[in-house]
Design a protein around this motif. Structure first.
Motif, PDB file in Angstrom:
ATOM      1  N   ILE A   1      -6.211  -6.079   6.585  1.00 42.57           N
ATOM      2  CA  ILE A   1      -5.422  -7.117   7.261  1.00 42.57           C
ATOM      3  C   ILE A   1      -4.321  -6.467   8.102  1.00 42.57           C
TER       4      ILE A   1
ATOM      5  N   LEU B   1      -3.491  -6.304  12.539  1.00 46.05           N
ATOM      6  CA  LEU B   1      -2.233  -6.686  13.166  1.00 46.05           C
ATOM      7  C   LEU B   1      -1.552  -5.527  13.903  1.00 46.05           C
TER       8      LEU B   1
ATOM      9  N   LEU C   1      -6.814  -9.375  16.268  1.00 46.93           N
ATOM     10  CA  LEU C   1      -6.363 -10.642  15.696  1.00 46.93           C
ATOM     11  C   LEU C   1      -7.534 -11.621  15.596  1.00 46.93           C
TER      12      LEU C   1
ATOM     13  N   GLU D   1      -9.028 -17.366  14.157  1.00 45.73           N
ATOM     14  CA  GLU D   1      -8.391 -18.360  13.296  1.00 45.73           C
ATOM     15  C   GLU D   1      -6.888 -18.133  13.168  1.00 45.73           C
ATOM     16  N   TRP D   2      -6.397 -16.945  13.488  1.00 44.41           N
ATOM     17  CA  TRP D   2      -4.980 -16.613  13.358  1.00 44.41           C
ATOM     18  C   TRP D   2      -4.251 -16.626  14.699  1.00 44.41           C
ATOM     19  N   LYS D   3      -4.955 -16.847  15.802  1.00 44.75           N
ATOM     20  CA  LYS D   3      -4.351 -16.693  17.132  1.00 44.75           C
ATOM     21  C   LYS D   3      -3.260 -17.717  17.432  1.00 44.75           C
ATOM     22  N   LYS D   4      -3.372 -18.935  16.910  1.00 39.31           N
ATOM     23  CA  LYS D   4      -2.434 -19.987  17.292  1.00 39.31           C
ATOM     24  C   LYS D   4      -0.985 -19.573  17.054  1.00 39.31           C
ATOM     25  N   ASN D   5      -0.624 -19.276  15.832  1.00 38.18           N
ATOM     26  CA  ASN D   5       0.740 -18.862  15.496  1.00 38.18           C
ATOM     27  C   ASN D   5       0.685 -17.890  14.338  1.00 38.18           C
ATOM     28  N   GLY D   6       1.625 -16.959  14.314  1.00 48.79           N
ATOM     29  CA  GLY D   6       1.678 -16.047  13.191  1.00 48.79           C
ATOM     30  C   GLY D   6       2.930 -15.209  13.203  1.00 48.79           C
ATOM     31  N   GLU D   7       3.150 -14.567  12.061  1.00 50.25           N
ATOM     32  CA  GLU D   7       4.326 -13.721  11.897  1.00 50.25           C
ATOM     33  C   GLU D   7       4.047 -12.705  10.802  1.00 50.25           C
TER      34      GLU D   7
ATOM     35  N   ASN E   1       6.133 -11.758  15.903  1.00 47.37           N
ATOM     36  CA  ASN E   1       5.742 -13.168  16.016  1.00 47.37           C
ATOM     37  C   ASN E   1       4.810 -13.327  17.195  1.00 47.37           C
TER      38      ASN E   1
ATOM     39  N   THR F   1       2.232 -16.414  19.416  1.00 47.22           N
ATOM     40  CA  THR F   1       1.772 -17.777  19.676  1.00 47.22           C
ATOM     41  C   THR F   1       0.613 -17.678  20.648  1.00 47.22           C
TER      42      THR F   1
END
Length: 146
Positions: free
Chosen positions: A13, A17, A31, A34-40, A56, A58
């Motif tokens: 994982i 990133l 990436l 499924e994780w592309k929308k938003n993450g941190e 971060n 988006t």
């Protein structure tokens, strides 16, 4: 229950990133959709004595990136998102070899391929490669250039 599987999953994982084995720190190299929308993510350590203290994104684009330099030296950074310093200062594009002795790439021998026709085409997004001089203890704050 196997502890090596648990550690392997976490390492996998982290590698999706941030990667740092090729002579630069690559942000969001793999990436998942499924994780592309938003993450941190926070606290990922890299080669060269750097720590990603805050990352971060988006819609798959970096919105904020904080990197702490633990030992100083050149920070060579690769990303698909054009970045600038948080104060608006432009970044210098990388040129030549990385001057940081702790960020030298592994020189892998060429692969031996029996039938190249079986290798699927690979399409990689365009990226930008920056050189950022750092001092020990300094935290670099970057934001999306757009």
């Amino acid at each position: 229950y196997q502890i090596d599987g648990n550690f392997g999953c976490c390492a996998g994982i982290a590698e999706m990133l941030v990667q740092s084995h090729a002579g630069f720190i690559h942000i969001l190299p793999a990436l998942p959709l499924e994780w592309k929308k938003n993450g941190e993510v926070k606290g990922l350590c890299t080669r060269g004595g750097f720590e990603i203290t805050d990352l971060n994104w988006t819609d798959g684009k970096v919105t904020l990136l904080k990197i702490k330099s633990k030992v100083g030296g050149n920070l060579r950074l690769r990303t698909a998102t054009p970045l600038k310093m948080a104060d608006g200062t432009s970044l210098r594009l990388a040129d030549g070899d990385n001057t940081n002795p702790l960020m030298q790439p592994y020189r892998m021998p060429a692969p031996i391929v029996k039938d190249k026709s079986k290798i699927p085409a690979t399409f990689l997004p365009e990226t930008v490669l920056y050189d950022i001089p750092t001092e020990a203890g300094q935290e670099i704050v970057l934001v999306c250039r757009n």
